[in-house]
Design a protein around this motif. Structure first.
Motif, PDB file in Angstrom:
ATOM      1  N   GLU A  73      36.704  36.337  39.762  1.00  0.00           N
ATOM      2  CA  GLU A  73      37.113  35.125  38.915  1.00  0.00           C
ATOM      3  C   GLU A  73      36.989  33.942  39.894  1.00  0.00           C
ATOM      4  OE1 GLU A  73      37.483  34.850  35.726  1.00  0.00           O
ATOM      5  OE2 GLU A  73      37.707  37.097  35.560  1.00  0.00           O
ATOM      6  N   ALA A  74      36.170  32.944  39.537  1.00  0.00           N
ATOM      7  CA  ALA A  74      36.152  31.782  40.555  1.00  0.00           C
ATOM      8  C   ALA A  74      36.935  30.763  40.285  1.00  0.00           C
ATOM      9  CB  ALA A  74      34.539  31.180  40.205  1.00  0.00           C
ATOM     10  N   LEU A  75      37.733  30.330  41.265  1.00  0.00           N
ATOM     11  CA  LEU A  75      38.678  29.075  41.267  1.00  0.00           C
ATOM     12  C   LEU A  75      37.785  27.805  41.396  1.00  0.00           C
ATOM     13  CD1 LEU A  75      41.510  28.747  40.759  1.00  0.00           C
ATOM     14  CD2 LEU A  75      41.867  28.861  43.110  1.00  0.00           C
ATOM     15  N   VAL A  76      37.051  27.645  42.559  1.00  0.00           N
ATOM     16  CA  VAL A  76      36.371  26.525  42.749  1.00  0.00           C
ATOM     17  C   VAL A  76      34.952  26.912  43.192  1.00  0.00           C
ATOM     18  CG1 VAL A  76      36.585  24.042  43.794  1.00  0.00           C
ATOM     19  CG2 VAL A  76      38.453  25.695  43.963  1.00  0.00           C
ATOM     20  N   ASP A  77      33.907  26.088  42.960  1.00  0.00           N
ATOM     21  CA  ASP A  77      32.666  26.521  43.376  1.00  0.00           C
ATOM     22  C   ASP A  77      32.322  25.496  44.445  1.00  0.00           C
ATOM     23  OD1 ASP A  77      31.291  28.473  42.076  1.00  0.00           O
ATOM     24  OD2 ASP A  77      31.133  27.302  40.527  1.00  0.00           O
ATOM     25  N   VAL A  78      31.975  25.732  45.795  1.00  0.00           N
ATOM     26  CA  VAL A  78      31.935  24.961  46.853  1.00  0.00           C
ATOM     27  C   VAL A  78      30.565  24.595  46.957  1.00  0.00           C
ATOM     28  CG1 VAL A  78      32.311  24.587  49.387  1.00  0.00           C
ATOM     29  CG2 VAL A  78      33.792  26.175  48.027  1.00  0.00           C
ATOM     30  N   VAL A  79      29.644  25.457  47.131  1.00  0.00           N
ATOM     31  CA  VAL A  79      28.114  24.940  47.107  1.00  0.00           C
ATOM     32  C   VAL A  79      27.662  26.137  46.069  1.00  0.00           C
ATOM     33  CG1 VAL A  79      28.027  24.109  49.445  1.00  0.00           C
ATOM     34  CG2 VAL A  79      27.730  26.385  49.319  1.00  0.00           C
ATOM     35  N   PRO A  80      26.460  25.823  45.754  1.00  0.00           N
ATOM     36  CA  PRO A  80      25.895  27.121  44.923  1.00  0.00           C
ATOM     37  C   PRO A  80      25.837  28.263  45.557  1.00  0.00           C
ATOM     38  CG  PRO A  80      24.381  25.030  44.893  1.00  0.00           C
ATOM     39  CD  PRO A  80      25.617  24.716  45.893  1.00  0.00           C
ATOM     40  N   GLY A  81      26.263  29.398  44.859  1.00  0.00           N
ATOM     41  CA  GLY A  81      26.475  30.677  45.295  1.00  0.00           C
ATOM     42  C   GLY A  81      27.534  30.970  46.377  1.00  0.00           C
ATOM     43  N   MET A  82      28.343  29.836  46.323  1.00  0.00           N
ATOM     44  CA  MET A  82      29.601  30.373  47.317  1.00  0.00           C
ATOM     45  C   MET A  82      30.660  29.431  46.825  1.00  0.00           C
ATOM     46  SD  MET A  82      30.229  29.149  51.284  1.00  0.00           S
ATOM     47  CE  MET A  82      28.643  29.526  51.841  1.00  0.00           C
ATOM     48  N   SER A  83      31.850  30.495  46.274  1.00  0.00           N
ATOM     49  CA  SER A  83      32.970  29.894  45.483  1.00  0.00           C
ATOM     50  C   SER A  83      34.066  30.438  46.042  1.00  0.00           C
ATOM     51  CB  SER A  83      32.947  30.275  44.090  1.00  0.00           C
ATOM     52  OG  SER A  83      32.599  31.277  43.918  1.00  0.00           O
ATOM     53  N   LEU A  84      35.231  29.746  45.732  1.00  0.00           N
ATOM     54  CA  LEU A  84      36.696  30.256  46.158  1.00  0.00           C
ATOM     55  C   LEU A  84      36.854  31.577  44.859  1.00  0.00           C
ATOM     56  CD1 LEU A  84      38.215  29.637  48.646  1.00  0.00           C
ATOM     57  CD2 LEU A  84      39.715  28.160  47.137  1.00  0.00           C
ATOM     58  N   ALA A  85      36.658  32.475  45.306  1.00  0.00           N
ATOM     59  CA  ALA A  85      36.975  33.483  43.965  1.00  0.00           C
ATOM     60  C   ALA A  85      37.648  34.842  44.341  1.00  0.00           C
ATOM     61  CB  ALA A  85      35.328  34.020  43.519  1.00  0.00           C
ATOM     62  N   PHE A  86      38.198  35.356  43.261  1.00  0.00           N
ATOM     63  CA  PHE A  86      39.254  36.505  43.483  1.00  0.00           C
ATOM     64  C   PHE A  86      38.862  37.498  42.741  1.00  0.00           C
ATOM     65  CE2 PHE A  86      41.258  32.606  44.289  1.00  0.00           C
ATOM     66  CZ  PHE A  86      41.764  32.523  45.617  1.00  0.00           C
ATOM     67  N   HIS A  87      38.994  38.893  42.972  1.00  0.00           N
ATOM     68  CA  HIS A  87      38.790  40.120  42.165  1.00  0.00           C
ATOM     69  C   HIS A  87      39.633  41.286  42.764  1.00  0.00           C
ATOM     70  CE1 HIS A  87      35.624  42.818  44.294  1.00  0.00           C
ATOM     71  NE2 HIS A  87      36.431  42.063  45.243  1.00  0.00           N
ATOM     72  N   LEU A  88      39.846  42.111  42.057  1.00  0.00           N
ATOM     73  CA  LEU A  88      40.626  43.350  42.046  1.00  0.00           C
ATOM     74  C   LEU A  88      39.737  44.367  42.551  1.00  0.00           C
ATOM     75  CD1 LEU A  88      43.096  43.469  39.039  1.00  0.00           C
ATOM     76  CD2 LEU A  88      43.369  42.445  41.253  1.00  0.00           C
ATOM     77  N   GLU A  89      40.055  45.127  43.689  1.00  0.00           N
ATOM     78  CA  GLU A  89      39.336  46.379  43.966  1.00  0.00           C
ATOM     79  C   GLU A  89      40.273  47.276  44.951  1.00  0.00           C
ATOM     80  OE1 GLU A  89      38.046  46.921  47.652  1.00  0.00           O
ATOM     81  OE2 GLU A  89      39.572  45.319  47.881  1.00  0.00           O
ATOM     82  N   PRO A  90      40.177  48.346  45.293  1.00  0.00           N
ATOM     83  CA  PRO A  90      41.328  49.384  45.622  1.00  0.00           C
ATOM     84  C   PRO A  90      41.571  49.058  46.985  1.00  0.00           C
ATOM     85  CG  PRO A  90      39.134  50.618  44.783  1.00  0.00           C
ATOM     86  CD  PRO A  90      38.747  49.261  44.759  1.00  0.00           C
ATOM     87  N   LEU A  91      40.920  48.697  48.046  1.00  0.00           N
ATOM     88  CA  LEU A  91      41.264  48.360  49.374  1.00  0.00           C
ATOM     89  C   LEU A  91      42.400  47.058  49.168  1.00  0.00           C
ATOM     90  CD1 LEU A  91      40.914  49.272  52.097  1.00  0.00           C
ATOM     91  CD2 LEU A  91      39.108  47.574  52.653  1.00  0.00           C
ATOM     92  N   GLY A  92      41.892  45.938  48.506  1.00  0.00           N
ATOM     93  CA  GLY A  92      42.460  44.707  48.292  1.00  0.00           C
ATOM     94  C   GLY A  92      44.014  45.188  47.729  1.00  0.00           C
ATOM     95  N   MET A  93      44.049  46.146  46.746  1.00  0.00           N
ATOM     96  CA  MET A  93      45.204  46.753  45.956  1.00  0.00           C
ATOM     97  C   MET A  93      46.191  47.181  47.072  1.00  0.00           C
ATOM     98  SD  MET A  93      45.707  45.878  43.058  1.00  0.00           S
ATOM     99  CE  MET A  93      47.400  45.750  42.717  1.00  0.00           C
ATOM    100  N   ILE A  94      45.477  48.253  47.980  1.00  0.00           N
ATOM    101  CA  ILE A  94      46.664  48.960  49.031  1.00  0.00           C
ATOM    102  C   ILE A  94      47.054  47.735  49.796  1.00  0.00           C
ATOM    103  CG2 ILE A  94      46.511  50.240  51.257  1.00  0.00           C
ATOM    104  CD1 ILE A  94      44.187  51.892  49.799  1.00  0.00           C
ATOM    105  N   TYR A  95      46.358  46.797  50.245  1.00  0.00           N
ATOM    106  CA  TYR A  95      46.851  45.747  51.162  1.00  0.00           C
ATOM    107  C   TYR A  95      48.125  44.770  50.385  1.00  0.00           C
ATOM    108  CZ  TYR A  95      46.794  41.896  54.610  1.00  0.00           C
ATOM    109  OH  TYR A  95      47.042  40.730  55.464  1.00  0.00           O
TER     110      TYR A  95
END
Length: 518
Positions: A73-95
């Motif tokens: 989920e992108a929050l802000v696009d900074v330049v094309p192809g680079m954005s402040l974005a978030f997602h869920l995945e197993p390693l992040g969930m552990i942390y």
């Protein structure tokens, strides 16, 4: 399957909001804590309510992750192809699970510690703490390297006032070392590595199998340059405390103990090893590392760090400094697991993030408890303290067993998987390092336990700290204030619980391992 059905009719925005909500909760909490600053009881209630709310959010995200594959989920696009974005995945969930659950206990502990030691600037302390946790959530749920970098830097900045909390010349000097090494490595090494990644691959998104497969196949990137980029990433993550960029960690020991617990168990060092695992798996790619034989040097650096830091720990009389060198050593277990490049060793690395967090926070809590109740900071002063502070030292003993890797503690589970990983990878070096460091861990931890329980307290020792706390009626036994004892008992229980119920973390670690090339 009930959970699955429940999710089908949930409005989609809730799924999109969720990782962002995990960052928003501690941010809002920080504002409310600052607003309640004049009323200590209210301020600390807000801290604990925020921490509980965050755990609830992360727990719900956990259900989503099990039910639906996550899109970024992108929050802000900074330049094309680079954005402040978030997602869920197993390693992040552990942390995220570790950080959000330990924040509650650390907050309870902080109340006892900050009041028991009459620390100044308590509101600033709680605000910076909440901001640190918000940064951790940003790191845990980042969908690309750019997002991770932004929150990684934010974490360095918001923990700086915590390291320099006491405001003494020593604290300020330690703060300069802390910020200098952490910002220096990330700006001079990690940032150029990110630029190179973007130039050669056109993306910084975390991608299954890494982003480098194509440029290497096209010959656009030589294996030597690929190796250099990998090395810059590994040393750009200064928070992982690989030698020789480890000096910030013992320096930061001047901070109050709840801060040491945050730095060494929950937020900062875990951000380091988390980033190393994340970059190895989702940016560089395990296949490419195997193909171009790039894991080898990292294995030796991690192994060297484990043994050298354990050796230095042997000679530290200051309890927190010994724990700091122990942390440097234990972190490199996680890097070692990543460097072995096998699914089972990656699983071990992910589990050790959890096992080390619960065990080490227990040890730091115990160190702070001893300081608060008895005003002792050196190991040589701890003769017989187990008789006066049985709860504290029992918890310390459990943390010790976990660091050595003995059952029934979480540390045994991760050491077991690490050993299997080393065996599978046929790495005699890794096996030798694990055995040597286990003996060294026992050598620098067990004498503390022996001293506390089996030596006579010195004659003249009237437990100097007592006149300090005569307004606490529960001080007749010499234990620290109740919130401290409650917190360290809970973390010790969790360390044992991890041995009997490792499923929460092993489940995620297995999801991570299954996604890796065999």
């Amino acid at each position: 399957m009930i959970a699955l059905n429940a999710i089908e009719w949930l409005p989609t925005f809730e799924l999109q909001l969720s990782p962002i909500l995990a960052i928003a909760v501690p941010l809002i909490g920080a504002f409310l804590i600052a607003a309640a600053g004049r009323w200590p009881n209210l301020r600390e209630s807000v801290t604990i309510i925020t921490a509980v709310a965050l755990l609830w959010v992360v727990g719900n995200l956990n259900n989503f992750l099990e039910a639906t594959p996550s899109k970024a989920e992108a929050l802000v696009d900074v330049v094309p192809g680079m954005s402040l974005a978030f997602h869920l995945e197993p390693l992040g969930m552990i942390y995220a699970m570790i950080a959000s659950s330990l924040w509650i206990l650390n907050s309870i502990y902080s109340i006892g510690y900050m009041r028991g030691n009459k620390e100044k600037h308590q509101t600033r302390f709680y605000v910076c703490f909440a901001l640190s946790i918000a940064s951790v959530m940003g790191i845990a749920f980042s969908a690309n390297m750019f997002t991770l970098f932004v929150f990684y830097e934010a974490l360095s900045l918001v923990t700086f006032p915590l390291v320099t909390h006491k405001g003494t010349p020593e604290a300020l000097k330690a703060g300069r070392t802390y910020l200098g090494i952490l910002m220096g490595t990330s700006v001079c090494l990690m940032l150029p590595a990110m630029v190179a990644t973007y130039v050669y691959t056109g993306t910084l998104d975390f991608t299954q199998g890494g982003v480098f497969a194509q440029p290497l196949a096209d010959g656009a990137l030589s294996p030597a340059l690929f190796g250099l980029i990998f090395a810059m990433y590994m040393y750009g993550v200064g928070k992982a405390a690989l030698m020789p960029s480890h000096r910030w960690l013992p320096a930061a020991m001047v901070a109050p103990t709840p801060v040491s617990a945050l730095l060494h168990a929950v937020a900062v060092v875990k951000a380091g090893v988390f980033s190393i695992c994340k970059i190895s798996i989702y940016i560089i790619g395990v296949d490419q590392l195997r193909l171009y034989d790039q894991g080898g040097w990292l294995l030796y650096v991690a192994g060297g760090t484990i043994v050298i830091a354990s050796f230095i720990a042997l000679f530290q009389d200051n309890l927190k400094r010994r724990l700091a060198y122990s942390t440097i050593s234990q972190l490199s277990y996680i890097t070692l697991g990543a460097a072995l490049l096998w699914p089972i060793s990656m699983r071990a690395a992910a589990i050790h993030i959890a096992a080390h967090a619960f065990g080490k926070i227990t040890l730091f809590f115990a160190a702070g408890s001893i300081y608060t109740a008895a005003h002792k900071t050196n190991i040589s002063e701890l003769d017989g303290i187990g008789r006066k502070m049985p709860w504290t030292m029992a918890a310390f003993t459990i943390g010790t067993l976990s660091m050595i890797g003995l059952p029934p503690t979480g540390g045994f589970i991760s050491k077991w998987y690490l050993m299997q990983g080393a065996w599978t990878a046929e790495s005699g070096f890794a096996i030798a390092v694990l055995l040597t460091s286990t003996l060294l861990n026992a050598a620098y931890f067990l004498p503390i336990v022996y001293r506390a329980f089996f030596r006579k307290p010195p004659e003249h020792d009237g437990h100097e700290g007592d006149h300090h706390h005569d307004h606490h009626d529960h001080h007749d036994h010499g234990e620290a204030p109740l919130p401290i004892v409650i917190a360290l008992t809970c973390t010790a229980a969790a360390t044992v619980g991890l041995f009997f119920y490792p499923d929460l973390f092993t489940g995620y670690a297995s999801m991570l391992a299954e996604a890796m090339p065999k």
